[in-house]
Design a protein around this motif. Structure first.
Motif, PDB file in Angstrom:
ATOM      1  N   CYS A  55       0.840  -1.208   0.000  1.00  0.00           N
ATOM      2  CA  CYS A  55       0.000   0.000   0.000  1.00  0.00           C
ATOM      3  C   CYS A  55       0.871   1.251   0.000  1.00  0.00           C
ATOM      4  CB  CYS A  55      -0.923   0.024   1.216  1.00  0.00           C
ATOM      5  SG  CYS A  55      -2.263  -1.156   1.099  1.00  0.00           S
ATOM      6  N   GLU A  56       1.933   1.200   0.781  1.00  0.00           N
ATOM      7  CA  GLU A  56       2.814   2.356   0.879  1.00  0.00           C
ATOM      8  C   GLU A  56       3.467   2.669  -0.471  1.00  0.00           C
ATOM      9  OE1 GLU A  56       4.785   2.742   4.688  1.00  0.00           O
ATOM     10  OE2 GLU A  56       6.612   3.308   3.635  1.00  0.00           O
ATOM     11  N   ARG A  57       3.841   1.625  -1.160  1.00  0.00           N
ATOM     12  CA  ARG A  57       4.467   1.840  -2.461  1.00  0.00           C
ATOM     13  C   ARG A  57       3.469   2.385  -3.489  1.00  0.00           C
ATOM     14  NH1 ARG A  57       9.688  -1.096  -3.913  1.00  0.00           N
ATOM     15  NH2 ARG A  57       9.865   1.076  -4.441  1.00  0.00           N
ATOM     16  N   VAL A  58       2.263   1.892  -3.427  1.00  0.00           N
ATOM     17  CA  VAL A  58       1.246   2.401  -4.352  1.00  0.00           C
ATOM     18  C   VAL A  58       0.958   3.868  -4.013  1.00  0.00           C
ATOM     19  CG1 VAL A  58      -1.133   2.173  -5.156  1.00  0.00           C
ATOM     20  CG2 VAL A  58       0.198   0.123  -4.654  1.00  0.00           C
ATOM     21  N   HIS A  59       0.830   4.129  -2.718  1.00  0.00           N
ATOM     22  CA  HIS A  59       0.546   5.467  -2.205  1.00  0.00           C
ATOM     23  C   HIS A  59       1.598   6.476  -2.646  1.00  0.00           C
ATOM     24  CE1 HIS A  59      -0.722   8.392   0.836  1.00  0.00           C
ATOM     25  NE2 HIS A  59       0.544   8.507   1.182  1.00  0.00           N
ATOM     26  N   THR A  60       2.870   6.066  -2.624  1.00  0.00           N
ATOM     27  CA  THR A  60       3.936   6.992  -2.996  1.00  0.00           C
ATOM     28  C   THR A  60       4.221   6.944  -4.495  1.00  0.00           C
ATOM     29  OG1 THR A  60       5.549   5.275  -2.407  1.00  0.00           O
ATOM     30  CG2 THR A  60       5.099   6.936  -0.750  1.00  0.00           C
ATOM     31  N   GLY A  61       3.366   6.225  -5.208  1.00  0.00           N
ATOM     32  CA  GLY A  61       3.491   6.215  -6.661  1.00  0.00           C
ATOM     33  C   GLY A  61       4.599   5.325  -7.180  1.00  0.00           C
ATOM     34  N   LYS A  62       5.104   4.434  -6.323  1.00  0.00           N
ATOM     35  CA  LYS A  62       6.206   3.588  -6.775  1.00  0.00           C
ATOM     36  C   LYS A  62       5.714   2.324  -7.472  1.00  0.00           C
ATOM     37  CE  LYS A  62       9.737   5.328  -3.688  1.00  0.00           C
ATOM     38  NZ  LYS A  62       9.700   5.506  -2.241  1.00  0.00           N
ATOM     39  N   ILE A  63       4.425   2.053  -7.327  1.00  0.00           N
ATOM     40  CA  ILE A  63       3.856   0.902  -8.032  1.00  0.00           C
ATOM     41  C   ILE A  63       2.567   1.358  -8.698  1.00  0.00           C
ATOM     42  CG2 ILE A  63       2.689  -1.320  -7.786  1.00  0.00           C
ATOM     43  CD1 ILE A  63       4.529  -2.002  -5.554  1.00  0.00           C
ATOM     44  N   ASP A  64       2.392   0.919  -9.875  1.00  0.00           N
ATOM     45  CA  ASP A  64       1.183   1.215 -10.617  1.00  0.00           C
ATOM     46  C   ASP A  64       0.018   0.410 -10.033  1.00  0.00           C
ATOM     47  OD1 ASP A  64      -0.622   1.782 -12.606  1.00  0.00           O
ATOM     48  OD2 ASP A  64       0.963   1.777 -14.135  1.00  0.00           O
ATOM     49  N   LEU A  65      -1.123   1.077  -9.840  1.00  0.00           N
ATOM     50  CA  LEU A  65      -2.283   0.353  -9.308  1.00  0.00           C
ATOM     51  C   LEU A  65      -2.684  -0.825 -10.190  1.00  0.00           C
ATOM     52  CD1 LEU A  65      -4.822   2.870  -7.759  1.00  0.00           C
ATOM     53  CD2 LEU A  65      -3.927   0.785  -6.754  1.00  0.00           C
ATOM     54  N   ASP A  66      -2.468  -0.651 -11.478  1.00  0.00           N
ATOM     55  CA  ASP A  66      -2.828  -1.742 -12.393  1.00  0.00           C
ATOM     56  C   ASP A  66      -2.031  -3.000 -12.100  1.00  0.00           C
ATOM     57  OD1 ASP A  66      -4.427   0.032 -13.640  1.00  0.00           O
ATOM     58  OD2 ASP A  66      -2.984   0.528 -15.228  1.00  0.00           O
ATOM     59  N   LYS A  67      -0.889  -2.783 -11.449  1.00  0.00           N
ATOM     60  CA  LYS A  67       0.001  -3.921 -11.274  1.00  0.00           C
ATOM     61  C   LYS A  67      -0.042  -4.488  -9.855  1.00  0.00           C
ATOM     62  CE  LYS A  67       3.026  -2.752 -15.044  1.00  0.00           C
ATOM     63  NZ  LYS A  67       3.235  -1.304 -15.226  1.00  0.00           N
ATOM     64  N   VAL A  68      -1.008  -4.017  -9.058  1.00  0.00           N
ATOM     65  CA  VAL A  68      -1.051  -4.462  -7.665  1.00  0.00           C
ATOM     66  C   VAL A  68      -1.108  -5.977  -7.564  1.00  0.00           C
ATOM     67  CG1 VAL A  68      -2.446  -4.537  -5.587  1.00  0.00           C
ATOM     68  CG2 VAL A  68      -1.962  -2.364  -6.666  1.00  0.00           C
ATOM     69  N   SER A  69      -1.970  -6.576  -8.346  1.00  0.00           N
ATOM     70  CA  SER A  69      -2.118  -8.031  -8.251  1.00  0.00           C
ATOM     71  C   SER A  69      -0.800  -8.728  -8.538  1.00  0.00           C
ATOM     72  CB  SER A  69      -3.173  -8.526  -9.224  1.00  0.00           C
ATOM     73  OG  SER A  69      -4.373  -7.854  -8.987  1.00  0.00           O
ATOM     74  N   GLU A  70      -0.101  -8.223  -9.552  1.00  0.00           N
ATOM     75  CA  GLU A  70       1.177  -8.844  -9.903  1.00  0.00           C
ATOM     76  C   GLU A  70       2.211  -8.624  -8.806  1.00  0.00           C
ATOM     77  OE1 GLU A  70       2.480  -7.188 -13.633  1.00  0.00           O
ATOM     78  OE2 GLU A  70       0.396  -7.201 -14.314  1.00  0.00           O
ATOM     79  N   SER A  71       2.211  -7.420  -8.250  1.00  0.00           N
ATOM     80  CA  SER A  71       3.242  -7.075  -7.270  1.00  0.00           C
ATOM     81  C   SER A  71       3.080  -7.840  -5.977  1.00  0.00           C
ATOM     82  CB  SER A  71       3.175  -5.592  -6.922  1.00  0.00           C
ATOM     83  OG  SER A  71       3.006  -4.821  -8.057  1.00  0.00           O
ATOM     84  N   TRP A  72       1.878  -8.280  -5.718  1.00  0.00           N
ATOM     85  CA  TRP A  72       1.626  -8.863  -4.414  1.00  0.00           C
ATOM     86  C   TRP A  72       2.587  -9.994  -4.083  1.00  0.00           C
ATOM     87  CZ3 TRP A  72       0.138  -8.148   0.189  1.00  0.00           C
ATOM     88  CH2 TRP A  72      -0.068  -9.243   1.031  1.00  0.00           C
ATOM     89  N   GLY A  73       2.845 -10.838  -5.078  1.00  0.00           N
ATOM     90  CA  GLY A  73       3.719 -11.980  -4.854  1.00  0.00           C
ATOM     91  C   GLY A  73       5.022 -11.565  -4.193  1.00  0.00           C
ATOM     92  N   HIS A  74       5.497 -10.415  -4.623  1.00  0.00           N
ATOM     93  CA  HIS A  74       6.761  -9.910  -4.138  1.00  0.00           C
ATOM     94  C   HIS A  74       6.685  -9.494  -2.664  1.00  0.00           C
ATOM     95  CE1 HIS A  74      10.655  -8.108  -4.477  1.00  0.00           C
ATOM     96  NE2 HIS A  74      10.208  -6.923  -4.136  1.00  0.00           N
ATOM     97  N   TYR A  75       5.511  -9.061  -2.229  1.00  0.00           N
ATOM     98  CA  TYR A  75       5.373  -8.544  -0.872  1.00  0.00           C
ATOM     99  C   TYR A  75       4.693  -9.519   0.075  1.00  0.00           C
ATOM    100  CZ  TYR A  75       6.979  -4.202  -2.677  1.00  0.00           C
ATOM    101  OH  TYR A  75       7.750  -3.267  -3.251  1.00  0.00           O
ATOM    102  N   ALA A  76       4.191 -10.602  -0.480  1.00  0.00           N
ATOM    103  CA  ALA A  76       3.507 -11.579   0.370  1.00  0.00           C
ATOM    104  C   ALA A  76       4.474 -12.019   1.464  1.00  0.00           C
ATOM    105  CB  ALA A  76       3.078 -12.772  -0.460  1.00  0.00           C
ATOM    106  N   PRO A  77       3.945 -12.328   2.621  1.00  0.00           N
ATOM    107  CA  PRO A  77       4.840 -12.696   3.715  1.00  0.00           C
ATOM    108  C   PRO A  77       5.725 -13.851   3.293  1.00  0.00           C
ATOM    109  CG  PRO A  77       2.572 -13.330   4.179  1.00  0.00           C
ATOM    110  CD  PRO A  77       2.538 -12.416   2.999  1.00  0.00           C
ATOM    111  N   ASN A  78       6.921 -13.765   3.722  1.00  0.00           N
ATOM    112  CA  ASN A  78       7.844 -14.854   3.455  1.00  0.00           C
ATOM    113  C   ASN A  78       7.608 -15.906   4.533  1.00  0.00           C
ATOM    114  OD1 ASN A  78      10.034 -16.572   3.475  1.00  0.00           O
ATOM    115  ND2 ASN A  78      11.379 -14.995   2.652  1.00  0.00           N
TER     116      ASN A  78
END
Ligand SMILES: Nc1nc2c(ncn2[C@@H]2O[C@H](COP(=O)(O)OP(=O)(O)OP(=O)(O)O)[C@@H](O)[C@H]2O)c(=O)[nH]1
Ligand SMILES: [Mg+2]
Length: 388
Positions: free
Chosen positions: A349-372
């Motif tokens: 959310c923070e990355r989307v908020h600061t414009g570092k991730i495109d909202l269109d790509k949230v679903s794709e990005s999630w994998g990267h941020y999912a808890p390890n």
């Protein structure tokens, strides 16, 4: 014991995204809208300030309604801006009276449009406040509104040796006058503003990020009524730690609820019982970051996120990472996973908020941020072993 491969089709779990959407809209309406009034002459830099602090130019978005001559109201769901022109020279109505009339119009508007704080903006290279400024600041004070006197477009210079920023001489003079203000007849006068702050939104070459804005948000928060503070924390975009602070108890509550839900351990195959809890948490966090996920992502995409988080990720990681741990999720695991999911979602959310991730790509990005999950399990094991 060998890990069993995850059967294909685990991804095809159906997750209801209603908890996300419900929690998100409930949080939004609970936090409400923060309303700021900005008073100042044309060109003093009002719109630039709004832009710098709130990360959006509502005026450009075109949601402004001409409320009355010299007064406009711009808003989106979390922020309302009353843009009030300074005194109109040549007007037959005295400045204080004019502003009083504006404030009366505003006070008759809906509750969620009422002003919390005022930024009274004056160019910092003026030598003093005019009689009109003083009359208007008094009217604002009489109306019970906290006024921050913002001296704009400060042309700071940097001392090349010490690296210290230096305020220009004319600004120093203005500040000196403000310390002990006197009128044309050298009579001392009272000007009931609450703070005076120096700001810039760029340097004189039109570059840079500006200065004094962190202080401006801090003082605005301090002067906001108690029940409007969260709305301000959400509407502003300069201070991210405030948002993290707000998200912390949301994550803790969800982690607690997940632990309770797994008090009687649930089979991994039924891990989706945690989905509504986690989706509720995610909807609330999205509200704190002022993300319009529900309008910007299709419903399908949110549901898909839910599947990724709760269904796929849980099932996969558990069966892979805890060989022999059995096929159930106990309270401790549910708690740790939910907390980690919350942290991962917060970062996203923070990355989307600061414009570092495109909202269109949230679903794709999630994998990267999912808890390890491996990290989570390790931590839990360490905790258990550390216990006497
Ligand atoms: N040097 C400098 N220029 C600034 C600063 N802030 C704004 N400006 C410039 O000043 C001009 C007016 O800024 P705005 O933010 O549009 O001012 P405003 O008060 O909203 O003006 P109106 O909406 O026309 O009343 C623009 O050209 C900005 O680029 C600043 O801090 N420093
Ligand atoms: Mg403007």
């Amino acid at each position: 014991m060998k890990n069993e491969p995850i059967p294909e089709g685990t991804d095809a779990l159906v997750i209801d995204d209603a908890p996300f959407i419900e929690a998100n809209s409930q949080a939004k309406s609970r936090y409400g809208r923060f309303n700021l009034a900005i008073v100042g002459g044309t060109g003093v830099g009002k719109s630039s300030l709004v832009n710098a602090v709130f990360g959006r130019d509502l005026a450009k978005v075109g949601l402004g309604l001409p409320v009355t001559r010299g007064v406009q109201y711009y808003h989106d769901s979390s922020l309302g801006i009353w843009d009030i022109e300074g005194f109109e020279i040549g007007s037959a109505i005295p400045p204080g009276e004019q502003l009083k009339a504006h404030l009366k119009v505003i006070s008759e508007r809906a509750r969620d449009q009422q002003i919390s704080v005022v930024w009274y903006c004056v160019k910092s290279n003026e030598d003093r406040l005019t009689a009109a400024d003083i009359a208007m600041i008094r009217e604002l004070d009489v109306a019970g509104l906290p006024v921050i006197l913002v001296l704009t477009k400060v042309d700071w210079t940097k001392n090349p040796v010490t690296g210290k920023r230096v305020v220009p001489g004319d600004v120093k003079k203005f500040l000196a006058w403000l310390e002990i203000p006197i009128d044309e007849n050298d009579e001392p006068i009272d000007i009931p503003y609450r703070r005076v702050l120096l700001t810039s939104t760029r340097d004189k070459h039109g570059k840079g990020k500006g200065h004094g804005l962190g202080e401006l948000v801090a003082e605005t928060l301090a002067l906001s009524p108690e029940d409007e503070k969260d709305a301000f924390r959400i509407a502003q975009r300069l201070n991210l730690p405030w948002k993290r602070e707000m998200a912390r108890p949301v994550i803790a509550a969800a982690a607690g609820a997940a632990a309770a839900a797994a008090a009687v351990p649930v089979p991994v195959a039924d891990a989706t019982v945690l989905a509504p809890i986690q989706l509720t948490m995610m909807g609330r966090i999205a509200a704190i970051y002022d993300l319009e996920l529900t309008t910007m992502l299709s419903t399908g995409a949110i549901a898909q996120l839910g599947v990724q988080i709760t269904g796929q990720a849980l099932a996969r990681s558990f069966l892979k990472l805890i060989p022999g741990a059995g096929s159930v999720i106990g309270a401790g695991v549910a708690l740790a996973l939910t907390a980690a999911t919350g942290q991962g979602w917060l970062q996203l959310c923070e990355r989307v908020h600061t414009g570092k991730i495109d909202l269109d790509k949230v679903s794709e990005s999630w994998g990267h941020y999912a808890p390890n999950f491996l990290t989570v399990i390790r931590k839990m094991t360490e905790q258990r072993m550390a216990k006497p």
